[in-house]
Design a protein around this motif. Sequence first.
Motif, PDB file in Angstrom:
ATOM      1  N   VAL A 186      12.294  -7.304   4.216  1.00  0.00           N
ATOM      2  CA  VAL A 186      10.943  -7.337   5.204  1.00  0.00           C
ATOM      3  C   VAL A 186       9.988  -6.787   4.225  1.00  0.00           C
ATOM      4  O   VAL A 186      10.034  -5.421   3.789  1.00  0.00           O
ATOM      5  N   GLU A 187       9.025  -7.371   3.972  1.00  0.00           N
ATOM      6  CA  GLU A 187       7.607  -7.118   3.403  1.00  0.00           C
ATOM      7  C   GLU A 187       6.598  -6.816   4.562  1.00  0.00           C
ATOM      8  O   GLU A 187       6.113  -7.697   4.993  1.00  0.00           O
ATOM      9  N   ILE A 188       6.200  -5.401   4.483  1.00  0.00           N
ATOM     10  CA  ILE A 188       5.175  -5.236   5.445  1.00  0.00           C
ATOM     11  C   ILE A 188       3.858  -4.926   4.742  1.00  0.00           C
ATOM     12  O   ILE A 188       3.803  -4.142   3.570  1.00  0.00           O
ATOM     13  N   LEU A 189       2.896  -5.350   5.494  1.00  0.00           N
ATOM     14  CA  LEU A 189       1.299  -5.092   4.932  1.00  0.00           C
ATOM     15  C   LEU A 189       0.642  -4.672   6.187  1.00  0.00           C
ATOM     16  O   LEU A 189       0.842  -5.092   7.298  1.00  0.00           O
ATOM     17  N   PRO A 190      -0.247  -3.684   5.774  1.00  0.00           N
ATOM     18  CA  PRO A 190      -0.784  -3.062   4.538  1.00  0.00           C
ATOM     19  C   PRO A 190       0.486  -2.000   4.195  1.00  0.00           C
ATOM     20  O   PRO A 190       1.109  -1.352   5.367  1.00  0.00           O
ATOM     21  N   GLY A 191       0.849  -1.627   2.998  1.00  0.00           N
ATOM     22  CA  GLY A 191       1.656  -0.739   2.664  1.00  0.00           C
ATOM     23  C   GLY A 191       1.395   0.677   2.510  1.00  0.00           C
ATOM     24  O   GLY A 191       2.150   1.513   2.319  1.00  0.00           O
ATOM     25  N   ALA A 192       0.139   1.046   2.726  1.00  0.00           N
ATOM     26  CA  ALA A 192      -0.349   2.332   2.477  1.00  0.00           C
ATOM     27  C   ALA A 192      -0.302   3.048   3.952  1.00  0.00           C
ATOM     28  O   ALA A 192      -1.369   3.636   4.219  1.00  0.00           O
ATOM     29  N   MET A 193       0.811   2.838   4.637  1.00  0.00           N
ATOM     30  CA  MET A 193       0.915   3.335   5.981  1.00  0.00           C
ATOM     31  C   MET A 193       2.069   4.009   6.035  1.00  0.00           C
ATOM     32  O   MET A 193       3.047   3.594   6.808  1.00  0.00           O
ATOM     33  N   PRO A 194       2.494   5.445   5.625  1.00  0.00           N
ATOM     34  CA  PRO A 194       3.818   5.969   5.300  1.00  0.00           C
ATOM     35  C   PRO A 194       4.115   6.042   6.886  1.00  0.00           C
ATOM     36  O   PRO A 194       5.512   5.898   6.979  1.00  0.00           O
ATOM     37  N   LYS A 195       3.524   6.646   7.864  1.00  0.00           N
ATOM     38  CA  LYS A 195       4.179   6.689   9.046  1.00  0.00           C
ATOM     39  C   LYS A 195       4.818   5.246   9.760  1.00  0.00           C
ATOM     40  O   LYS A 195       5.893   5.291  10.357  1.00  0.00           O
ATOM     41  N   VAL A 196       4.070   4.450   9.506  1.00  0.00           N
ATOM     42  CA  VAL A 196       4.545   3.055  10.216  1.00  0.00           C
ATOM     43  C   VAL A 196       5.577   2.437   9.233  1.00  0.00           C
ATOM     44  O   VAL A 196       6.553   2.097   9.953  1.00  0.00           O
ATOM     45  N   ILE A 197       5.534   2.665   7.835  1.00  0.00           N
ATOM     46  CA  ILE A 197       6.820   2.297   7.039  1.00  0.00           C
ATOM     47  C   ILE A 197       8.171   3.051   7.478  1.00  0.00           C
ATOM     48  O   ILE A 197       9.014   2.392   7.703  1.00  0.00           O
ATOM     49  N   ARG A 198       7.902   4.511   8.085  1.00  0.00           N
ATOM     50  CA  ARG A 198       9.125   5.334   8.248  1.00  0.00           C
ATOM     51  C   ARG A 198       9.658   4.678   9.834  1.00  0.00           C
ATOM     52  O   ARG A 198      10.800   4.341   9.858  1.00  0.00           O
ATOM     53  N   GLY A 206       0.158  -4.260  -0.079  1.00  0.00           N
ATOM     54  CA  GLY A 206      -1.300  -4.304   0.308  1.00  0.00           C
ATOM     55  C   GLY A 206      -1.605  -3.108   0.361  1.00  0.00           C
ATOM     56  O   GLY A 206      -0.954  -2.114   0.822  1.00  0.00           O
ATOM     57  N   LEU A 207      -2.867  -2.790  -0.417  1.00  0.00           N
ATOM     58  CA  LEU A 207      -3.486  -1.565  -0.466  1.00  0.00           C
ATOM     59  C   LEU A 207      -2.861  -0.716  -1.410  1.00  0.00           C
ATOM     60  O   LEU A 207      -3.123   0.643  -1.038  1.00  0.00           O
ATOM     61  N   ILE A 208      -1.790  -0.708  -2.033  1.00  0.00           N
ATOM     62  CA  ILE A 208      -1.071   0.120  -3.073  1.00  0.00           C
ATOM     63  C   ILE A 208      -1.808   0.219  -4.233  1.00  0.00           C
ATOM     64  O   ILE A 208      -1.924  -0.946  -4.832  1.00  0.00           O
ATOM     65  N   SER A 209      -2.417   1.452  -4.492  1.00  0.00           N
ATOM     66  CA  SER A 209      -3.359   1.214  -5.712  1.00  0.00           C
ATOM     67  C   SER A 209      -3.154   2.283  -6.600  1.00  0.00           C
ATOM     68  O   SER A 209      -3.782   2.313  -7.719  1.00  0.00           O
ATOM     69  N   ASP A 210      -2.271   3.243  -6.324  1.00  0.00           N
ATOM     70  CA  ASP A 210      -1.940   4.436  -7.285  1.00  0.00           C
ATOM     71  C   ASP A 210      -0.707   4.989  -7.302  1.00  0.00           C
ATOM     72  O   ASP A 210       0.158   4.577  -6.141  1.00  0.00           O
ATOM     73  N   LYS A 211       0.030   5.699  -8.329  1.00  0.00           N
ATOM     74  CA  LYS A 211       1.143   6.572  -8.049  1.00  0.00           C
ATOM     75  C   LYS A 211       1.538   7.202  -6.777  1.00  0.00           C
ATOM     76  O   LYS A 211       2.704   6.981  -6.149  1.00  0.00           O
ATOM     77  N   GLU A 212       0.215   8.065  -6.235  1.00  0.00           N
ATOM     78  CA  GLU A 212       0.685   8.451  -4.793  1.00  0.00           C
ATOM     79  C   GLU A 212       0.981   7.519  -3.906  1.00  0.00           C
ATOM     80  O   GLU A 212       1.902   8.037  -2.939  1.00  0.00           O
ATOM     81  N   ASP A 213       0.303   6.302  -3.820  1.00  0.00           N
ATOM     82  CA  ASP A 213       0.738   5.243  -2.904  1.00  0.00           C
ATOM     83  C   ASP A 213       2.123   4.752  -3.036  1.00  0.00           C
ATOM     84  O   ASP A 213       2.845   4.722  -1.916  1.00  0.00           O
ATOM     85  N   ILE A 214       2.565   4.932  -4.274  1.00  0.00           N
ATOM     86  CA  ILE A 214       3.909   4.323  -4.722  1.00  0.00           C
ATOM     87  C   ILE A 214       5.132   5.359  -3.864  1.00  0.00           C
ATOM     88  O   ILE A 214       5.809   5.143  -3.243  1.00  0.00           O
ATOM     89  N   MET A 215       4.720   6.569  -4.218  1.00  0.00           N
ATOM     90  CA  MET A 215       5.429   7.717  -3.988  1.00  0.00           C
ATOM     91  C   MET A 215       5.745   7.843  -2.516  1.00  0.00           C
ATOM     92  O   MET A 215       6.752   8.098  -2.057  1.00  0.00           O
ATOM     93  N   VAL A 216       4.425   7.850  -1.753  1.00  0.00           N
ATOM     94  CA  VAL A 216       4.638   8.118  -0.261  1.00  0.00           C
ATOM     95  C   VAL A 216       5.396   6.884   0.456  1.00  0.00           C
ATOM     96  O   VAL A 216       6.027   7.097   1.125  1.00  0.00           O
ATOM     97  N   ALA A 217       4.992   5.701  -0.147  1.00  0.00           N
ATOM     98  CA  ALA A 217       5.691   4.591   0.451  1.00  0.00           C
ATOM     99  C   ALA A 217       7.521   4.727   0.298  1.00  0.00           C
ATOM    100  O   ALA A 217       7.913   4.369   1.133  1.00  0.00           O
ATOM    101  N   LEU A 218       7.709   5.050  -0.911  1.00  0.00           N
ATOM    102  CA  LEU A 218       9.068   5.286  -1.154  1.00  0.00           C
ATOM    103  C   LEU A 218       9.708   6.397  -0.531  1.00  0.00           C
ATOM    104  O   LEU A 218      10.964   6.225   0.115  1.00  0.00           O
TER     105      LEU A 218
END
Length: 189
Positions: free
Chosen positions: A134-146, A160-172
């Motif tokens: 499942v691919e969810i957008l926007p991806g810079a929403m850690p609470k929603v991803i969880r 979507g809206l993943i722009s730096d290493k912090e965004d990657i680490m928070v999403a993961l």
Amino acid sequence: MHQSFYDMIEQNPVIAAIKNDEGLEKCCGLEDIRVVFILYGNICTIPAIVHRLKKAQKVAMVHLDLITGLGPKEVSVDFIRNSTEADGIISTRPAIIRRACELDFYTALRIFILDSMAYENIEKQLNAVRPDIVEILPGAMPKVIRKVCRKVRQPVIASGLISDKEDIMVALAAGAIAVSSTNQEVWMM
């Protein structure tokens, strides 16, 4: 789920999403990029785009909704199977994903989480079809991803809206198995 597909994503959780020929050439030159989401092209160019990726030993996932000249019909999936070397299909349409599953493609159901109604409809969409991811957008929403990761059985990719290493680490950290981005700087992180 296709275990080999999951393993490839897990080995490198950054997926290149390409939107033009420049992105195509850039990702083909990056050894660490294994999976590529194709977000551009038309009925005449998609075979060559996919061929270029396969020549570079990439897994090519075609976002069917974004290919000009292909309609939102199951026969479009058949066209991709018969006319390209693509490995998978991305779509927002469950019927397209269902047909792609029948043809043994890797599959990604793309869901835009714009409000609580969209969030509540996730289970309904996933009951209609069983995509690999499942691919969810926007991806810079850690609470929603969880919340989505707790709600669904399929692995989740944040896009979507993943722009730096912090965004990657928070999403993961929130539970996504990978991120997808058109930002070429993110591909090298």
